[in-house]
Design a protein around this motif. Structure first.
Motif, PDB file in Angstrom:
ATOM      1  N   UNK A 265       4.512  -5.748  -2.306  1.00  0.00           N
ATOM      2  CA  UNK A 265       5.966  -5.773  -2.486  1.00  0.00           C
ATOM      3  C   UNK A 265       6.409  -4.689  -3.460  1.00  0.00           C
ATOM      4  N   UNK A 266       5.671  -4.540  -4.554  1.00  0.00           N
ATOM      5  CA  UNK A 266       6.021  -3.539  -5.568  1.00  0.00           C
ATOM      6  C   UNK A 266       5.893  -2.123  -5.016  1.00  0.00           C
ATOM      7  N   UNK A 267       4.796  -1.847  -4.343  1.00  0.00           N
ATOM      8  CA  UNK A 267       4.557  -0.494  -3.840  1.00  0.00           C
ATOM      9  C   UNK A 267       5.525  -0.105  -2.728  1.00  0.00           C
ATOM     10  N   UNK A 268       6.000  -1.089  -1.983  1.00  0.00           N
ATOM     11  CA  UNK A 268       6.982  -0.817  -0.929  1.00  0.00           C
ATOM     12  C   UNK A 268       8.406  -0.786  -1.475  1.00  0.00           C
ATOM     13  N   UNK A 269       8.526  -1.133  -2.771  1.00  0.00           N
ATOM     14  CA  UNK A 269       9.820  -1.133  -3.461  1.00  0.00           C
ATOM     15  C   UNK A 269      10.840  -2.029  -2.764  1.00  0.00           C
TER      16      UNK A 269
END
Length: 239
Positions: A126-130
């Protein structure tokens, strides 16, 4: 809509109980970090860890937990009514220095003391896909959090990590979250933590609270499993 996903670190993203146990065992009995772990005592420590949600609390918790005191809940509650702030301060400083010593002198050993939950890998994606604004709110020191995340391939924005250095200035995590929402004009948020005291400190109705049952929760507490928490987060942020 301006939204945030607030996450605790210990007991939510990573299983850190062994690191915490060994540091406290050393501070209580000066037993070597590499000495064999008494599994019965480790289980006792882990079972009652839910009582502690600040580093200073271990000062009162350790004499009870390392002696497998069957009245630990009652005696711990009583001890908090007669606090020694000077000794607490010295204890916290010793705790952090011991952690720094482990990181500096035994980095490989320290890295293996904490392992990610499956929940971490979902959040990492989730974080890396923003797809959500993720903020870590933890009583662990910031440098340790960032180093642990990097070890598992997550280059996290340091400005989105609020560790012990910041949280220690607030009476509760709820107070910190309240101020963060106001200063950053956040309309609504999700907060995931494994300690019921931290969960209950949040009074803002615009913050959805999730108690992480996969962490260090107490008996008969109601919350979410990892998969249930991910489902609630994806639904909240429409992911």
């Amino acid at each position: 809509m301006n939204e945030v996903l607030f996450l605790d670190f210990d007991g939510v993203l990573f299983n850190t109980i062994k690191e915490v146990y060994l540091i406290n065992r050393f501070l209580f009995s000066f037993e070597d970090f590499f000495a064999r772990i008494d599994e019965d005592n480790f289980y006792f420590f882990k079972k009652h860890k839910y009582l502690v949600y600040n580093i200073w609390m271990f000062y009162y918790f350790n004499p009870l937990s390392f002696n497998n005191d069957k009245e630990i809940e009652q005696k711990f509650t009583q001890a908090l009514l007669n606090r020694d702030f000077d000794k607490e301060k010295v204890f916290v400083e010793s705790f952090l220095k011991t952690r720094y010593y482990l990181i500096k002198n035994h980095p490989d050993f320290w890295r293996n003391l904490e392992v990610p939950y499956g929940f971490f890998y979902e959040i990492k994606q989730i974080y890396q896909k923003k797809t959500a604004n993720v903020v870590i709110v933890s009583k662990k020191n910031k440098a340790s959090i960032l180093e642990r995340l990097q070890t598992y391939g997550l280059d996290f924005d340091p400005d989105k990590v609020f560790g012990y250095e910041i949280l220690d200035k607030y009476l509760s995590k709820g107070d910190f979250l309240e101020e963060y929402l106001y200063k950053n004009r956040i309309e609504r948020a999700v907060f995931v933590d494994d300690n019921l005291n931290n969960i209950n400190s949040v009074k803002n109705e615009n913050i959805k609270k999730i108690l992480a049952l996969w962490g260090n929760t107490g008996p008969n507490e109601k919350g979410c499993s990892e998969s249930e928490a991910i489902y609630e987060i994806r639904k909240f942020f429409s992911l």
